[in-house]
Design a protein around this motif. Sequence first.
Motif, PDB file in Angstrom:
ATOM      1  N   LEU A  64      47.820  56.759 -16.003  1.00 61.47           N
ATOM      2  CA  LEU A  64      47.027  56.771 -15.592  1.00 61.47           C
ATOM      3  C   LEU A  64      48.239  57.814 -14.067  1.00 61.47           C
ATOM      4  CD1 LEU A  64      45.907  53.510 -13.885  1.00 61.47           C
ATOM      5  CD2 LEU A  64      44.622  55.126 -14.632  1.00 61.47           C
ATOM      6  N   ASP A  67      47.594  61.421 -15.936  1.00 59.12           N
ATOM      7  CA  ASP A  67      45.848  62.081 -15.748  1.00 59.12           C
ATOM      8  C   ASP A  67      46.826  62.718 -14.221  1.00 59.12           C
ATOM      9  OD1 ASP A  67      45.029  61.998 -18.071  1.00 59.12           O
ATOM     10  OD2 ASP A  67      45.065  59.305 -17.471  1.00 59.12           O
ATOM     11  N   SER A 216      38.550  63.430 -13.162  1.00 58.64           N
ATOM     12  CA  SER A 216      37.929  62.750 -12.131  1.00 58.64           C
ATOM     13  C   SER A 216      37.754  63.016 -10.830  1.00 58.64           C
ATOM     14  CB  SER A 216      39.366  61.662 -12.482  1.00 58.64           C
ATOM     15  OG  SER A 216      39.440  61.020 -13.597  1.00 58.64           O
ATOM     16  N   SER A 223      39.115  56.268  -8.181  1.00 56.92           N
ATOM     17  CA  SER A 223      39.206  56.601  -9.708  1.00 56.92           C
ATOM     18  C   SER A 223      39.636  55.963 -10.695  1.00 56.92           C
ATOM     19  CB  SER A 223      39.360  58.563  -9.033  1.00 56.92           C
ATOM     20  OG  SER A 223      39.564  58.942 -10.362  1.00 56.92           O
ATOM     21  N   ASP A 227      38.527  54.704 -14.052  1.00 57.46           N
ATOM     22  CA  ASP A 227      39.036  55.092 -15.679  1.00 57.46           C
ATOM     23  C   ASP A 227      39.068  53.831 -16.529  1.00 57.46           C
ATOM     24  OD1 ASP A 227      39.006  58.174 -14.919  1.00 57.46           O
ATOM     25  OD2 ASP A 227      41.146  57.833 -14.740  1.00 57.46           O
ATOM     26  N   SER A 230      36.026  52.968 -17.429  1.00 54.64           N
ATOM     27  CA  SER A 230      36.162  53.356 -18.478  1.00 54.64           C
ATOM     28  C   SER A 230      36.252  53.228 -20.207  1.00 54.64           C
ATOM     29  CB  SER A 230      36.122  55.226 -18.622  1.00 54.64           C
ATOM     30  OG  SER A 230      35.133  55.403 -17.207  1.00 54.64           O
ATOM     31  N   SER A 367      34.785  59.268 -24.700  1.00 59.23           N
ATOM     32  CA  SER A 367      35.471  58.675 -23.773  1.00 59.23           C
ATOM     33  C   SER A 367      34.726  59.866 -22.534  1.00 59.23           C
ATOM     34  CB  SER A 367      36.736  57.872 -23.197  1.00 59.23           C
ATOM     35  OG  SER A 367      36.596  57.628 -22.548  1.00 59.23           O
ATOM     36  N   GLU A 368      35.267  61.395 -23.143  1.00 60.28           N
ATOM     37  CA  GLU A 368      34.818  62.503 -21.954  1.00 60.28           C
ATOM     38  C   GLU A 368      33.764  62.258 -21.965  1.00 60.28           C
ATOM     39  OE1 GLU A 368      36.352  67.184 -20.882  1.00 60.28           O
ATOM     40  OE2 GLU A 368      37.256  65.747 -22.186  1.00 60.28           O
ATOM     41  N   HIS A 373      34.285  61.701 -17.193  1.00 60.25           N
ATOM     42  CA  HIS A 373      35.655  62.048 -16.761  1.00 60.25           C
ATOM     43  C   HIS A 373      36.642  62.099 -17.865  1.00 60.25           C
ATOM     44  CE1 HIS A 373      36.916  58.061 -15.665  1.00 60.25           C
ATOM     45  NE2 HIS A 373      35.630  57.958 -15.349  1.00 60.25           N
ATOM     46  N   SER A 375      39.999  61.161 -19.155  1.00 65.87           N
ATOM     47  CA  SER A 375      41.248  60.340 -18.697  1.00 65.87           C
ATOM     48  C   SER A 375      41.901  60.003 -19.843  1.00 65.87           C
ATOM     49  CB  SER A 375      41.177  58.946 -18.586  1.00 65.87           C
ATOM     50  OG  SER A 375      39.984  57.906 -19.198  1.00 65.87           O
TER      51      SER A 375
END
Length: 467
Positions: A64, A67, A216, A223, A227, A230, A367-368, A373, A375
Motif C-alpha cells: 500500500l 502504491d 487510485s 482508497s 484496494d 478489491s 484486478s485493474e 484502479h 494496486s
Amino acid sequence: MAAARSEKIGYGLGDMSSSMFWKIFSYYLPFFYSNIFGLSLEHAAVLLLVTKLWDAVSDPVMGLIADRTTSRWGRYRPYLLWVAVPFAVAGILTFTTPTWSYSAKLIWAYATYLLMMTVYTAINVPYGAMLGVVTDDSRERTVFSSYRMFFAYGGSFLALAIFEPLCDLFTPDTGDMDAAQADGWQAAMIVVGTICALLFLLCFRLTRERVAPVESPSAGGQSILSDMKSLAGNGPWWILLGVAVAALLFNSIRGGAAAYYFKDFIGEDNLLGGSMILSCGAFLAIGEIANMLGVVLAVPISLRIGKRMTYIWAMAVSGLLSIVFFFMPATVAGCWAMVVLQIVISAAAGITFPLLWSMYADVADYSELKHGHGSTGLIFSSSSMAQKFGGAFGSALILWLLASYGYDTSGAAVQNGEAIFGLRMLMSWLPAAGCALAVLLVAIYPLNETRISEIGEKLALRRAANK
C-alpha cells in the motif's frame, strides 16, 4: 517495444541480491540458531515462525505504501536505492552472536531477525511490483521474470558456493571453538551483505518504470479500503497465494533440512569417486545450477503449452521425484543417485518460479480491469507474503519435527534411528506434499492465455484513453 537486454539483466540483479540472503536464511539460519548461536530447537522454531509471520503481515502494508509513493524515479524503483544499505546491515546483525546470557541473546535474536525481515519487505515488495510497470506485455513479463529467476538462482548458487568456505576462512583457530565459529559466520555475512547491497544499487541504475497504472481515487483511507476490498474479491489472487505458500513449503523444508541431513545421515565420508565428497553446500549449489537450467526452459515451454500447464507438469515432476529421494541409501551409489535426483528436481522447480511471478503480473492486470484502479504493489506484496508464510511454517516445521523425533543438537551427537527417519522424511515426502497442493491449486487457476490476451487489449485501450 521490447526492453533492452541490459535492463532485463539489471532487473535480474535485484533478485540475485534477494536470493543470496533468502537462501542463506532459509537453508542455514535454523542450523545457525540451534548449533552456532545456541538456542534450543523449540525456541528457534518459535522465533522463526513469529518473526516471519510478522513479516508476512507487513507485506501488504508495504504494498500500500509503495502504491502511493511518488518520486522522480517512479513508485517502486526508489526503494532499491533507499534500502540497499540497511538491507545488508540487517543481515549482518542477524548473524551476529553476542556474548550475553541466554535470555538476552534470545531477545537479540528476535530484535535482529524482526529488523531483517522488515527491511527485506521494504525492498522486495517494491522490487517485485516493478514487474507490473516495466512493461505491459504479458509475454515480455515472462521474459523479464525469467531473467529475474535466472539471476536469482545464480545468486543462490553463489551464496551457497561461498558461504561455508567463507565461514571456514574467517573462523579463527583458537581454543574457544564456539566463539570462533560465531565470528566466522558473522564475517561471512559481512562479505555477502556487501555484495547484496551493490547488486540492488546496480538494479536501480539499470531499470526504468514505463507503465502508469490507472490511478487510485485518492491516497486517503477510502482508497486503501477500496484496494483491500478489491484484493479480497480477486479469486485468481487467492489461488496464487495458496500456490506460492505450497511452493515455498516445498523449497524451505527441503532446503532447510539439508544441513541436518548431510551432517547426520550422509556424514562426511561419502565419496563420489576419487576425492570428491558430497557436501551440503555442493548438493545445494548443484540444485541452484539446475534451477537456472529450468528458468531457461520456462519461456519456450510455456509458449507452447501455456503457463498453467507448464507449471502443473513441472511441479508434479518435482513432487514425484522427491518421494523417490526417500529411498536413497547413504552409500556411494546412493549419493550419486541423490545428485541426479537433485538436478532433475531442481530443474523442474526452476521452471515454475518465473511463471509464478509472471502470473502475479497478470493478476494485477485482471484486478485493474475489474475494479478500475491499479494496486500493483499490493498484489505483488501478496507474493512476498506467501513466501514468508511458506518459509515460516517450513522452517518451524523442520525444528518441531526434529525435536519430536529426538534430534540431539550437541556437536558430537550420534542420532538415533527415529531422528534419522525424520530427516529422510523432511527431504522427501513432506516437500512432495507441498508440490501436490500447488498442482491442485494451479489446476483451477482461471487466467489462461486467451483470457490474459483479452485483458491486455482492454487495458491498453483504457490506459490510452486516460493519457
